[in-house]
Design a protein around this motif. Structure first.
Motif, PDB file in Angstrom:
ATOM      1  N   ARG A  64      -1.002  -3.919  11.217  1.00 46.81           N
ATOM      2  CA  ARG A  64       0.445  -4.185  11.159  1.00 46.81           C
ATOM      3  C   ARG A  64       0.785  -5.662  11.319  1.00 46.81           C
ATOM      4  N   TYR A  91      -7.260  -4.558   4.648  1.00 44.80           N
ATOM      5  CA  TYR A  91      -7.530  -3.933   3.345  1.00 44.80           C
ATOM      6  C   TYR A  91      -7.659  -2.412   3.466  1.00 44.80           C
ATOM      7  N   LEU A  95      -3.357  -1.750   4.149  1.00 43.71           N
ATOM      8  CA  LEU A  95      -3.343  -2.081   2.718  1.00 43.71           C
ATOM      9  C   LEU A  95      -1.935  -2.006   2.108  1.00 43.71           C
ATOM     10  N   GLY A  96      -1.177  -0.997   2.468  1.00 40.22           N
ATOM     11  CA  GLY A  96       0.175  -0.850   1.905  1.00 40.22           C
ATOM     12  C   GLY A  96       1.044  -2.042   2.250  1.00 40.22           C
ATOM     13  N   HIS A  97       0.947  -2.500   3.494  1.00 43.82           N
ATOM     14  CA  HIS A  97       1.742  -3.662   3.903  1.00 43.82           C
ATOM     15  C   HIS A  97       1.335  -4.896   3.089  1.00 43.82           C
ATOM     16  N   LEU A  99      -0.081  -5.121   0.037  1.00 49.64           N
ATOM     17  CA  LEU A  99       0.317  -5.078  -1.371  1.00 49.64           C
ATOM     18  C   LEU A  99       1.826  -5.269  -1.536  1.00 49.64           C
ATOM     19  N   HIS A 100       2.609  -4.671  -0.659  1.00 49.70           N
ATOM     20  CA  HIS A 100       4.068  -4.843  -0.778  1.00 49.70           C
ATOM     21  C   HIS A 100       4.497  -6.250  -0.377  1.00 49.70           C
ATOM     22  N   PHE A 156      -0.248  -7.116  -7.817  1.00 52.69           N
ATOM     23  CA  PHE A 156       1.030  -6.828  -7.148  1.00 52.69           C
ATOM     24  C   PHE A 156       1.924  -8.068  -7.057  1.00 52.69           C
TER      25      PHE A 156
END
Ligand code: SF4
Length: 200
Positions: A64, A91, A95-97, A99-100, A156
């Protein structure tokens, strides 16, 4: 703001020492004061780095560091905000954090110290463990193709995504400098030595 830095707790020969030195030197070279420096880290061996750099620091939850760092930057855009963590932290779990953040293009630097395993928990496979490598969690060898985080970051929308090797101090320092100066989200993957667990 801390009053003193903690004692470093990495193994001898760990590549995190080189990254720490490069970050410290670059902040000094760019004349960024401790009052304007914010280091946000995740959980893992490299997550300890926020304890060793003079400035404001936050050691956040696993995976986070990026959303925490984005919040700091949005609250005070004058600050130099650097998020740092390992490959499992950034990673895998985060990972979601990651890439966004590439899509949102907020002006922070995100450094991943990539030793291709979960080292703090003694050597399990991470998203960047190469195919066929034997780890504690995959004793027969990794069966999953590794993530290419630089390609993913570019896909992204990241305007700055580069890889560098820890022992090349000149390249590491200049890449960190260019990332800090880049006016948007900048990602650096540092291929990092881990003599305790990365024995491939
Ligand atoms: S286990 Fe690996 S990454 Fe962690 S401190 Fe030791 S050498 Fe560094």
């Amino acid at each position: 703001m801390r009053s003193a830095l903690n004692t470093i707790q990495w193994c001898p020969g760990c590549g995190d020492f080189l990254a720490l030195m490069a970050i410290r030197n670059t902040l000094k070279k760019l004349n960024i004061s401790r009052e304007n420096t914010v280091i946000v880290s995740g959980v893992g061996c490299s997550g300890k780095i926020s304890q060793y750099i003079d400035g404001y620091a936050a050691e956040t939850l696993h995976g986070r560091s990026v959303p925490f760092a984005l919040g700091v930057k949005l609250a005070n855009p004058k600050l130099t905000v650097i998020a740092i963590g390992g490959d499992g932290d950034g990673y895998g779990i985060g990972l979601g954090h990651f890439l966004h953040a590439c899509r949102r293009n907020v002006d922070i630097t995100y450094i991943v110290l990539d030793n291709e395993n979960y080292a703090l928990t003694t050597g399990q496979s991470s998203p960047t463990t190469p195919l066929g490598i034997k780890t504690k969690s995959e004793p027969q060898g990794s069966i999953t193709p590794p993530l290419d985080p630089i390609a993913a970051a570019k896909l992204f929308g990241a305007g700055f995504a580069e890889a560098v090797v820890d022992r090349d101090m000149a390249a590491l320092s200049s890449t960190i400098e260019r990332a800090i100066l880049h006016p948007g989200f900048a990602h650096i993957r540092v291929h990092q030595a881990c003599p305790s667990w990365k024995i491939w």
